[in-house]
Write an enzyme that holds these catalytic residues in place. Structure first.
Site, short mmCIF file in Angstrom:
data_model
loop_
_atom_site.label_atom_id
_atom_site.label_comp_id
_atom_site.label_asym_id
_atom_site.label_seq_id
_atom_site.Cartn_x
_atom_site.Cartn_y
_atom_site.Cartn_z
CB VAL A 137 84.01 70.05 -34.08
CG1 VAL A 137 84.44 70.79 -32.95
CG2 VAL A 137 83.99 68.53 -33.79
CB CYS A 138 78.59 69.35 -32.91
SG CYS A 138 77.89 68.12 -34.21
NE ARG A 139 77.45 61.65 -28.62
CZ ARG A 139 76.66 60.82 -29.50
NH1 ARG A 139 75.80 61.49 -30.33
NH2 ARG A 139 76.65 59.69 -29.30
#
Length: 66
Positions: free
Chosen positions: A30-32
């Site tokens: 996951v990232c932003r």
């Protein structure tokens, strides 16, 4: 690249960090906003890992983030 429990720090160092991952496990990245984690997920899949990219990233997550 995003940083996942010390696995990724920069693109040029990511390959040697993979030694710490167990190919028998499933991973969620996951990232932003899903862009960087999408790249990481594709890379990991190409290396033979079982990976899920969290759709929408943290921007789409509902609830408290710890």
């Amino acid at each position: 690249m995003c940083r996942c429990s010390g696995v990724f720090s920069r693109c040029r160092r990511r390959k040697r960090k993979l030694i710490h991952l167990d190919k028998a496990k499933n991973y969620i990245v996951v990232c932003r906003s899903e862009g960087r984690s999408g790249m990481a997920a594709r890379f990991l899949e190409q290396q033979g890992y079982s990976v899920t990219n969290m759709t929408g990233g943290m921007m789409e997550r509902k609830g408290e983030t710890v």
